[in-house]
Design a protein around this motif. Structure first.
Motif: not given
Lengths: 143, 110
Positions: B21-22, B52-56, B58-59, B62, B87, B90-93
């Motif tokens: 996460d962040i 757990y993974i958040s958008s941070a 995923l960034r 990427l 997750v 949903v983020g298309g990863f």
């Protein structure tokens, strides 16, 4: 119906995880469905990080989180005194784009939109208020 | 967050454990970019210990994928827990990463 609880944290990244750990533990104790709890955690995480990074004026500023945890429903409201900002006004990222065309950012709010049943932003009395809610999907076997 | 790292037949396998996460994203990003910049461009991320993974997070994935591609390398993900997989989807990863059921399959694919 579960009672509404309120938590307050400083607008600093390191405060977010312990708040979410606490809510998750309370949710487990209250018998909240695991899938609901994990969606709520992710959405609160995304929104709180957003407030800390873009909204709240200073680390000593306070963010208030009201939340309600029931076995088949969760709801929360995030209140902060940062500049008026509606995160729901951001465009959705292109999640079909190939690697070359991907740019970082925007996914957090997209998750909130996709995973919650209800997301409402309101600016009232100089506070940003973001409300979210989700109910468990009824198990067809029990209907 | 802990990052375990091992090398097998020219493939570097990294196993992050805990929450991405962040508060852990920067550490993971710096570690993985460091590995790529040292010339190891065949990578497997074994996510069996990732809770757990958040958008941070995923960034971070990427940024790492773009760096691997620039270095003409390959990267694959293995052994995702269901909530982490959700997750990513949903983020298309799942469209930009090869996702394998286990580490051996991922290793064979890079």
């Amino acid at each position: 119906m579960g009672a509404e609880r309120t938590a307050r944290i400083r607008a600093a990244g390191e405060e977010i995880r312990s708040l979410l750990d606490g809510i998750e533990a309370e949710g487990r104790a209250a018998g909240v469905a695991e899938a609901l709890l994990s969606d709520l955690r992710l959405c609160l995480d995304e929104l709180l990080v957003n407030v800390v990074n873009h909204g709240a004026p200073a680390p000593e500023a306070e963010i208030t989180v009201h939340y309600r945890l029931e076995p088949d429903a969760v709801a929360a409201e995030i209140v902060d005194a940062g500049p008026a900002f509606d995160p729901l006004s951001l465009p959705d990222p292109d999640v079909d784009a190939p690697l070359d065309a991907r740019v970082p950012g925007g996914l957090g709010i997209y998750f909130v939109r996709r995973l919650m049943d209800e997301v409402v932003y309101e600016r009232r009395d100089a506070f940003n208020r973001l409300r979210l809610a989700k109910r468990a999907v009824a198990d067809p076997a029990t209907i | 967050m802990n990052l375990q790292q091992e090398s097998q037949n020219g493939v570097v396998i990294v196993t992050p454990n805990g929450r991405l996460d962040i508060s852990s994203a920067k550490l993971v990003e710096d570690s993985l970019i460091g590995i790529i910049d040292r010339g190891h461009t065949r990578l497997v991320l074994d996510l069996s210990q990732l809770d757990y993974i958040s958008s941070a997070g995923l960034r971070t994935l990427l940024v790492v994928a773009k760096r691997v591609e620039a270095a003409k390398g390959k990267i694959a993900l293995a052994a995702l827990k269901p909530n982490v997989r959700e997750v990513l989807e949903v983020g298309g990863f799942d469209r930009i990463f090869a996702i394998h059921p286990d580490r051996a399959a991922a290793q064979a694919a890079v």
